[in-house]
Write a protein that holds these residues in place. Structure first.
Motif, short mmCIF file in Angstrom:
data_model
loop_
_atom_site.label_atom_id
_atom_site.label_comp_id
_atom_site.label_asym_id
_atom_site.label_seq_id
_atom_site.Cartn_x
_atom_site.Cartn_y
_atom_site.Cartn_z
N ASP A 126 0.96 -1.09 0.03
CA ASP A 126 0.03 -0.17 -0.11
C ASP A 126 0.83 1.23 -0.11
N PRO A 127 0.61 2.16 -1.05
CA PRO A 127 1.65 3.29 -1.24
C PRO A 127 1.48 4.15 -0.16
N HIS A 153 0.89 3.29 3.12
CA HIS A 153 1.71 2.81 4.05
C HIS A 153 3.08 3.03 4.19
N VAL A 154 3.74 2.67 2.85
CA VAL A 154 5.04 3.06 2.73
C VAL A 154 5.44 4.42 2.74
N ALA A 155 4.63 5.37 2.04
CA ALA A 155 5.08 6.77 2.56
C ALA A 155 5.01 7.23 3.91
N LEU A 199 13.37 3.04 -0.11
CA LEU A 199 12.60 2.04 -0.59
C LEU A 199 13.05 1.31 -1.72
N THR A 257 12.31 -1.74 -4.43
CA THR A 257 11.07 -2.10 -4.90
C THR A 257 11.18 -2.62 -6.31
N LEU A 264 4.42 1.59 -8.00
CA LEU A 264 4.49 1.70 -6.56
C LEU A 264 5.45 2.96 -6.36
N VAL A 303 3.72 6.34 -4.45
CA VAL A 303 4.50 6.52 -2.95
C VAL A 303 4.80 8.22 -3.09
N GLU A 304 5.47 8.56 -4.24
CA GLU A 304 5.98 9.99 -4.39
C GLU A 304 4.53 10.94 -4.42
N GLU A 307 1.90 10.47 -2.67
CA GLU A 307 1.66 10.33 -1.32
C GLU A 307 2.56 11.31 -0.63
N LEU A 308 3.69 11.15 -0.77
CA LEU A 308 4.67 11.47 -0.09
C LEU A 308 4.49 13.35 -0.28
#
Length: 447
Positions: free
Chosen positions: A261-262, A264-266, A283, A285, A290, A294-295, A297-298
């Motif tokens: 889950d992006p 969660h990772v972020a 990270l 991967t 993903l 993630v980017e 989300e960040l």
């Protein structure tokens, strides 16, 4: 925001990953010049060795802008801090303590008696260090959790004398943060020193006389994380005292595939980055999709978090980044080379993949075991090796405070049976007196 390193094979480059030593040189990593820091702290450490508490307080006044009345915090201040502790924080600390005790008391080692031959035994006794100094850093955050992570394993090991040390705070009258004091009181620790930095390590190692004339007894071992100057002092004084490790900047690596889950990772990358502008968030991967998620989300989460600038600096620094790999197998090779302090596994078969990892301070398996859980309430210890040291070192545990002592007990006949071999080996090493120390016991003139 995150720099990228692409290690995926291509049609024109189907070569396997580089060897581990080469991979280590390619990894994002915070630079840490401990030798340079030693040059800076050497005069301070030497001054404390010569002048004791006064030199430590002089340094405290210069660096922390406050001079405590005494190094040792009065017992009443510990009791007051515990009385005034927010009930919710107290409950959380008690949960953390309870779970840490559950884990660390299981690590206590029983003595092992081995009968080598009839009449000859070797017993390994596990003996606790007598007195230890446990460091809880200050700086950008308050770490009562580090008090727990140091004190609980020391108590589980049977250490009889504990001192917690933490930097004094000007806003609290030259004493450590009240939550630090309250955590110590909850744990039954009655000796707390208001001193931090390299001067703290030096004072713990050499001891001295407090401003009120009380003895500041030196310790046998110093444990706990700190900044580069604390690390430099620990390196300088290793041998005068034992140390747990040379702690560097904190770090997280996350091995993830397309099932992660992006969000969660972020969130997990940010959680580590908020410690320090030099904190490392990496990270690893198999999924470029993903990375893009993630980017995204960040971008939103970093802007919304409390320590935005600190987090942004950490994530955009050379110590952080994304490493793209062609397979989870390659990802495991990469995280083994990196040897992270904290490693999360967020893959399709996280438990099986985690079981294949060799090098990490602590491994967090699946979507519901974030590093934050280990920081506080998993029961595990969060004082862990950094900077790739997880290749050869483990985290703080009950075993850290135990020394294995071999006790050799041989009867006359058991020694007689092996005397010839001892003499032969002594002669082979050109140490004949070693052999004579055995043969003298069986000389006819002594019978």
């Amino acid at each position: 925001m995150l720099r990228r390193l692409d290690l995926r094979p291509t049609a024109s480059n189907g070569d396997p990953l580089p060897r581990p030593a080469t991979l280590r040189g390619m990894m994002p990593r915070a630079e840490m010049d401990v030798d340079g820091a030693i040059d800076a702290v050497r005069p301070l450490v030497e001054a404390v060795a010569e002048h004791g508490a006064e030199a430590a307080l002089d340094a405290t006044e210069r660096f922390d802008k406050v001079r405590p009345e005494t190094v040792r915090v009065p017992a009443a201040a510990l009791a007051d801090a515990l009385r005034d502790l927010d009930p919710g924080v107290r409950e959380a600390l008690e949960t953390s303590i309870e779970r840490a005790r559950t884990v660390h008391e299981e690590q206590r080692r029983p003595d092992v008696v081995t009968q080598v031959v009839p009449g000859g035994t070797v017993t390994e006794r596990f003996v606790p260090v007598r007195r230890v100094g446990l460091y809880a850093p200050g700086g950008l955050a308050v770490y009562p959790s580090s008090v727990i992570m140091n004190v609980v394993p020391a108590q589980a090991a049977g250490v009889e004398s504990l001192v917690v040390a933490s930097p004094p705070q000007a806003e609290f009258g030259g004493r450590p943060h009240p939550t630090i004091l309250a955590a110590a009181a909850l744990l039954g620790v009655d000796e707390v020193w208001a001193v931090g930095g390299a001067q703290c390590v030096a004072l713990l190692a050499h001891g001295g006389t407090d401003t009120d004339g009380a003895e500041l007894e030196p310790v046998d071992m110093v444990t706990g994380p700190g900044n580069i100057y604390v690390t430099a002092a620990k390196r300088m004084l290793r041998g005068v005292v034992g140390i747990d490790a040379e702690a560097g900047t904190t770090e997280i690596a996350i091995l993830a595939d397309d099932t992660a889950d992006p969000a969660h990772v972020a969130a997990d990358l940010i959680s580590q980055a908020e410690h320090d502008p030099n904190a490392a968030s990496v990270l690893v991967t198999t999924s470029e999709q993903l990375v893009e998620a993630v980017e995204a989300e960040l971008t939103s989460r970093v802007a919304a978090t409390k320590h935005t600038e600190r987090v942004r600096t950490a994530l955009s620094g050379p110590q952080s980044g994304v490493i793209l790999v062609g397979s989870v197998d390659d990802g495991i090779a990469v995280v083994d080379a990196y040897a992270a302090e904290h490693l999360e596994i967020q893959t399709r078969d996280a438990a099986a993949d985690a079981a294949r990892v060799r090098n990490a301070g602590a491994i967090f398996v699946g979507a519901y075991a974030p590093v934050s859980l280990g920081d506080y309430c998993a029961g595990s210890n969060h004082v862990l090796p950094t900077g790739g040291c997880a290749r050869h070192s483990g985290g703080l545990s009950t075993a850290t405070f135990l020394r294995g002592v071999h006790v050799v007990d041989y009867s006359e006949q058991a020694l007689r049976d092996v005397a010839g071999q001892v003499v032969t080996l002594a002669d082979a090493e050109d140490l004949p007196a070693h052999g004579e120390a055995v043969s003298a016991r069986f000389e006819e003139a002594r019978s």
